[in-house]
Design an enzyme around this catalytic site. Structure first.
Site, PDB file in Angstrom:
ATOM      1  N   ILE A   1       0.830  -1.095   0.049  1.00 36.31           N
ATOM      2  CA  ILE A   1       0.072  -0.257  -0.021  1.00 36.31           C
ATOM      3  C   ILE A   1       0.768   1.250   0.150  1.00 36.31           C
ATOM      4  CG2 ILE A   1      -0.251   0.306   2.581  1.00 36.31           C
ATOM      5  CD1 ILE A   1      -3.074   0.678  -0.050  1.00 36.31           C
TER       6      ILE A   1
ATOM      7  N   ASP B   1     -11.576  -6.074   5.750  1.00 33.72           N
ATOM      8  CA  ASP B   1     -10.457  -5.420   5.328  1.00 33.72           C
ATOM      9  C   ASP B   1     -10.921  -4.461   4.118  1.00 33.72           C
ATOM     10  OD1 ASP B   1      -7.528  -4.473   5.774  1.00 33.72           O
ATOM     11  OD2 ASP B   1      -7.652  -4.699   3.321  1.00 33.72           O
TER      12      ASP B   1
ATOM     13  N   LYS C   1      -5.974   2.889   6.840  1.00 35.93           N
ATOM     14  CA  LYS C   1      -7.191   1.942   7.339  1.00 35.93           C
ATOM     15  C   LYS C   1      -6.810   0.607   7.409  1.00 35.93           C
ATOM     16  CE  LYS C   1      -8.872  -0.477   4.948  1.00 35.93           C
ATOM     17  NZ  LYS C   1      -8.949  -1.423   3.727  1.00 35.93           N
TER      18      LYS C   1
END
Lengths: 313, 313
Positions: free
Chosen positions: B17, B171, B93
């Site tokens: 990410i 997720d 997140k």
């Protein structure tokens, strides 16, 4: 001092907790008058009884407050109806099936100008306030919660505690968390958890949690519903001024070599609840502390699940 | 207009990410300057690199902000250290392994006078703001969320998502919940849930939720990680003014017979995050909306668990 009319209160749900605790504490408190009961299949002599809450609210404009003693899975709709009908609301613990629904109720109550009281009966045990005062300003170095009881003794035939949303062993465990969050001078969160589910049930029969203070100290919790014989409801905290010990679910407390409180387990916790509710109603204040249930939800979210023997009631 | 120095930012965690999203969006934003990376086993050419965050904070006083792209299970300690060292913090997140730890961080940030930003990247998809504006003042009559993707494609070899605290299919599902809570004109909560756990994993591979608006309307959510072929990220809401449809994870929106937005899925969501972070840092404001993760925790707490086939990566 002005003499005021007692608050007419409707008790919704006439199960074990209502009969053992709410009704006697309401009867003992001059601020309240039992005005109605709501139950599909039970009633009390000489008290107006209704099968549904909306019906009771419509028929009894003098009911100013509602105590919801029904299982959490059905609580939201009733609480909303009561608030929208302009009544103050007391919630048995846990306040809802989800944390978010109680946050929503809290906003509804605020918008409607009504009082919402999410109760945690264990916080009214005799040792809790003295323990909180003793801990104020001290450093927490660690701790241990042991909350072990016999589900057959305390929840005979209560199917809802085993159904999804019923919390299982967290139904008593949340009492320990309600005391812990009331007395600690720091915040905690669940850092790790292990949950044991009986093969034939939707909720856990045992759980072990590692709670962390924001400073990183560990408080280990052991919740178990399989304890026969003597029951154990203890919180022990290590501090920079020595240990603090709460036993009997918070009824007894000792610290610094002194006895801070010495009462019987479970004695008059609900008297404390109704004294506080009378105060909140008079002050037009809500009291909704969601931390105990938030820790339970966190434990379910991040906990490791294991399966254990089937449990038959 | 005053010319200000760009904010020196350290990126912690150089996994997928960070490399796919954070680094390009930081490079594209003149308000930021990549000052350091922190990773135990990776680094970038020509960027100061450190094995540990505390070391980086001590060595680089010009690092004003920290972006935490490590798995949620280790995020709290790092966020606390950065806040206590006087730095602003951005959280990928989900913001933490538990909801309560992020509430604690929020208080720490407030006490320390620092900015904490719990990001929800899907909220920056092109259709989200127009959808929110279109829904404002309308009545929600029901809805359906379909969030089905291929875990092997999006999370190759990421063991942490399968470990306790890693959320599993939530997720991606939490992205849908982050969009839903951003656009709805009413609050929702989880009323019922079913979670499918692979026999060999600690987190669910699929989940079905019934969300309820406070007015009682149902929004059904279907989260699944086993979808091969085309991927589906859709939210459809029925309103008193007709349906609203978000597709492509929020990149496309249509309602009332009109196209409200039409972008590529995943396009520039992280550019939106860093634009917002620059605004928050300048305004000295935190932004911590915990509702998406609270709904996930509630779903774990009240959901029914079932076991399904073992999953091998």
């Amino acid at each position: 001092m002005t003499v005021t009319e007692p608050i007419g209160i409707a008790v919704v749900g006439l199960g074990k907790i209502a009969r053992d605790q709410h009704l006697p504490s309401i009867a003992a408190n001059a601020s309240f008058r039992l005005a109605a009961t709501v139950s599909r299949n039970a009633s009390l002599p000489d008290v107006p009884s209704f099968a549904g809450l909306e019906e009771a609210l419509a028929a009894m404009p003098d009911v100013g407050a509602v105590a919801l003693c029904v299982p959490p899975q059905v609580r939201f709709g009733m609480a909303r109806a009561a608030l929208e009908a302009g009544r103050d609301v007391l919630l048995e613990k846990p306040p809802g099936a989800s944390v978010a629904e109680v946050m929503a109720l809290d906003r509804l109550a605020r918008d409607a100008g009504r009082v919402l009281y999410a109760t945690w009966h264990s916080r009214h045990a005799a040792g809790v306030a003295p323990a909180r005062d003793w801990l104020a300003g001290r450093r927490i170095l660690g701790g241990r919660i042991t909350w072990r009881e016999d589900v057959r003794r305390w929840h005979p035939g209560q199917d809802w505690i085993w159904q999804a949303g019923g919390l299982g062993v967290f139904d008593p465990g949340i009492n320990a968390l309600s005391v812990l969050t009331a007395i600690l001078p720091v915040e905690v969160f669940v850092g790790a958890a292990e949950l044991e589910f009986p093969a034939n049930r939707d909720t856990p029969i045992a759980a072990r949690l590692t709670l962390r203070t924001t400073e990183g100290q560990a408080i280990e919790a052991d919740f178990d519903w399989r304890q026969t014989g003597p029951q154990t409801w203890e919180i022990e905290l290590e501090t920079d001024a020595g240990p603090l010990l709460l036993t009997g679910g918070g009824a007894q407390a000792q610290a610094g070599g002194a006895v801070l409180a010495q009462a019987e387990a479970l004695a008059s916790e609900y008297d404390g609840i109704y004294a506080e509710f009378a105060r909140l109603v008079a002050a037009r204040e809500s009291a909704v502390d969601l931390r105990p249930q938030l820790h339970v939800a966190d434990a379910f979210m991040l906990g490791r699940r294991t399966q254990t023997d089937a449990f038959e009631d």
